[in-house]
Write a protein that holds these residues in place. Sequence first.
Motif, mmCIF file in Angstrom:
data_model
loop_
_atom_site.group_PDB
_atom_site.id
_atom_site.type_symbol
_atom_site.label_atom_id
_atom_site.label_comp_id
_atom_site.label_asym_id
_atom_site.label_seq_id
_atom_site.Cartn_x
_atom_site.Cartn_y
_atom_site.Cartn_z
ATOM 1 N N ARG A 154 100.430 -48.577 -27.419
ATOM 2 C CA ARG A 154 100.329 -48.192 -28.827
ATOM 3 C C ARG A 154 101.548 -48.616 -29.629
ATOM 4 N NH1 ARG A 154 99.166 -42.187 -28.871
ATOM 5 N NH2 ARG A 154 101.395 -42.157 -28.373
ATOM 6 N N SER A 163 96.123 -54.629 -39.688
ATOM 7 C CA SER A 163 95.861 -53.351 -40.346
ATOM 8 C C SER A 163 95.381 -53.539 -41.776
ATOM 9 C CB SER A 163 97.127 -52.482 -40.348
ATOM 10 O OG SER A 163 97.515 -52.158 -39.036
ATOM 11 N N GLY A 233 90.255 -47.366 -28.646
ATOM 12 C CA GLY A 233 90.689 -47.120 -30.019
ATOM 13 C C GLY A 233 91.823 -48.051 -30.409
ATOM 14 N N ARG A 234 92.644 -47.563 -31.333
ATOM 15 C CA ARG A 234 93.822 -48.364 -31.690
ATOM 16 C C ARG A 234 94.726 -48.512 -30.460
ATOM 17 N NH1 ARG A 234 93.588 -44.512 -35.687
ATOM 18 N NH2 ARG A 234 92.936 -45.223 -37.756
ATOM 19 N N PRO A 235 95.385 -49.667 -30.285
ATOM 20 C CA PRO A 235 95.387 -50.847 -31.150
ATOM 21 C C PRO A 235 94.268 -51.856 -30.871
ATOM 22 C CG PRO A 235 96.991 -51.117 -29.417
ATOM 23 C CD PRO A 235 96.406 -49.744 -29.213
ATOM 24 N N ALA A 237 91.121 -51.658 -31.139
ATOM 25 C CA ALA A 237 90.068 -51.655 -32.156
ATOM 26 C C ALA A 237 90.415 -52.555 -33.344
ATOM 27 C CB ALA A 237 89.813 -50.229 -32.637
ATOM 28 N N LEU A 238 91.694 -52.777 -33.587
ATOM 29 C CA LEU A 238 92.093 -53.644 -34.698
ATOM 30 C C LEU A 238 91.737 -55.101 -34.438
ATOM 31 C CD1 LEU A 238 95.641 -52.174 -35.438
ATOM 32 C CD2 LEU A 238 93.495 -51.653 -36.591
ATOM 33 N N HIS A 312 87.902 -41.512 -33.346
ATOM 34 C CA HIS A 312 87.734 -42.923 -33.696
ATOM 35 C C HIS A 312 87.568 -43.778 -32.436
ATOM 36 C CE1 HIS A 312 91.963 -43.778 -32.615
ATOM 37 N NE2 HIS A 312 91.604 -45.045 -32.641
ATOM 38 N N ALA A 313 88.196 -43.358 -31.316
ATOM 39 C CA ALA A 313 88.029 -44.092 -30.055
ATOM 40 C C ALA A 313 86.632 -43.867 -29.491
ATOM 41 C CB ALA A 313 89.089 -43.647 -29.052
ATOM 42 N N GLN A 354 88.800 -44.449 -41.895
ATOM 43 C CA GLN A 354 90.065 -45.006 -41.414
ATOM 44 C C GLN A 354 90.615 -45.975 -42.457
ATOM 45 O OE1 GLN A 354 91.297 -43.677 -38.489
ATOM 46 N NE2 GLN A 354 89.419 -42.456 -38.676
ATOM 47 N N GLU A 356 92.167 -48.902 -41.809
ATOM 48 C CA GLU A 356 92.130 -50.318 -41.420
ATOM 49 C C GLU A 356 90.726 -50.909 -41.599
ATOM 50 O OE1 GLU A 356 95.033 -48.030 -38.778
ATOM 51 O OE2 GLU A 356 92.970 -47.805 -39.460
ATOM 52 N N LEU A 359 88.271 -51.295 -38.504
ATOM 53 C CA LEU A 359 87.579 -50.084 -38.084
ATOM 54 C C LEU A 359 86.434 -49.758 -39.035
ATOM 55 C CD1 LEU A 359 90.603 -47.838 -37.033
ATOM 56 C CD2 LEU A 359 89.093 -49.149 -35.578
#
Length: 639
Positions: A154, A163, A233-235, A237-238, A312-313, A354, A356, A359
């Motif tokens: 992360r 982002s 999820g993040r990172p 997902a970005l 979000h994940a 979110q 970003e 997402l």
Amino acid sequence: MQGQEQEMEVDVDVAQATEASNLLQLIKQLLVEKAYDGVRMLFQSAQEAERNIRLLAHIAMDLYHDVCFVNISDEVNSQEPELFDCSDELLKLLARFAPLQELMLELMERLEESRSLNVFGAYLRALQVVLQRQGRDKPQAVEWCLQSAFTRLRELPLPKYLSEGYDEQQARLIEQNEQVEDLLAHYITVGLFRQPLCSEILLKDVRAPDQIFRDCSQNRRNIFACFLIQLLGRPLALLEMSHVKEDLTRTYVQQVTDSLSKDASQFLGDPFLLLNLVEQRARWLRKLDASKGVYEMSCRNVFLIEEKLPLHAVAMYYHSLFVGNQLPANAPRIYAPLFLFETSAYLAEVLLRQQEPPLQYCGLRLVEHLLGILIEPVPATSLQLDVHKRFCEALCKIVGYSPQVALRQLGLHVLRQYILGFDDQGKYLILKNLLETLQHDGLMGYLGGMYKDLVDKALSKSEPIPEVYSGKMFREMLLLCVCVLPHDVKSDLLLHSDRLCHALNILRYFAVRDKADVTGFWQALPDITRILLDPLGKALNFSMAHYKAYKERVERGQSASDDELMQRQLNMLAVNITNSGMAGGDGDSHLPDIGRQEKLDVLASSITSLETLQSLYLRASEIIEQSSRLRRNATSSDA
């Protein structure tokens, strides 16, 4: 006799400690002499390996601090790679014999502090051995270890544009970015770390034959399931690029995502398990125990805790299952498409909120897919779920205000498909609610046109027109669609020009299309004339004269600082000029210091917009009058 045995044991322990100390010194000496193969032979040769490995338990932590900790670093790796590799091998070996808790704490700290993939991988390989030794004991310690690895992922640096959002051209080159390459390499390293652990857990940690309900407590299997989904999820997902790279071959991001999704589904057993829990977390409010910092019942179910399993994940997990086509072949088929749509709407709303854009894209794609698998229209009763209101608010915010053009376009497409996915009453209720609450004129005009198209489709059918497209309900909707003069004749027509154009086109359409007054348009026309048409005609004349007079004053070089309407218009121009780099601006509310020609340009543009609106108004009024006259003549003939 017993005393003699104890004395002999002490002598043996002392002798082993002495041998172990000698072994430690020998290893250090060999490393100083750079005899790395000699170090390896101490633990690989048939003559010495058994004895030396037995002695490791006595010197494991000393070996860690004196050798491994010192040499497993970026500096050593770059200057003396053989020393680094040898220390890496020693660390993995001593992890089999060192005190579990002490070494575990050391490895967790080193993982979070690591600054390169090589160091991260070395400590992760040792942690793999430690967790295999740990087994099912102390699952919270296992969780802490996994979180240490995730914390490092992360905190890895990433390009800022990930982002902020990126276009198709950037997406095609995204995996060639050095920082993205490093992130993916870390994810792949975590994949190698988890595979033997996952295989062991899936083999050994199985449900007992007499266990009816799933155990959702903090056990090793559930902790790994949460960890795998958390990684989606993040990172990571970005980097989700399916919305702009659908024509490309399978990317590294997709490979990592698919692998995580597959393993997570195996741990869950039923991949749809979390949907019921998502509804509990997003819909039902549970009491918060402030002293413990957790919600009610969370201690009995790890899947209810945001820190362990961010929503979000979870949403990205279901995005992978549905949009990424990763649903296991043996997944249960008993879930109704309506249930999947309603429960996944919670997750889509989470993604849309979110910051970003990647997402947000995933949230749109998730809803788009689930709408596509619906067999029957969604009943209006589904709108009793509060999630629909929250989802529409988040979606309309993106459609109206996102700086990403492609995102706005996809959002508008999904909004249309979402509305059309409901039955007639559901469509009506969504449109009515949005028109009553939105402030975005362009979007409101679009929704008004959408209702007009629905009425047109209903009129084209031979069957009786549905109640929502005629009578009182039609009149209420029509007034929402077309009555857009909040301040009567003093309304800012340029501010509402888009919606006014849509409103006038709607009036023209119904005047021509519904001469038989099936919908009740002609019964509503007197109110429309009183509320919209008459004041709009006066407002157009007033605004046109006002702008032309102001233009003449500017041409003569006269000030008009007392004219608030004009000043607001020129402030809008100043913002455009500043954004385009034509001039500077301090952003205050006073009249901007712009040139005479710029003032004339904006006034000319404003007058042109008013002339277009006036032309449309006159044409609509003419068509309404003609159709009204034809209806009166037809009525007279029938009489």
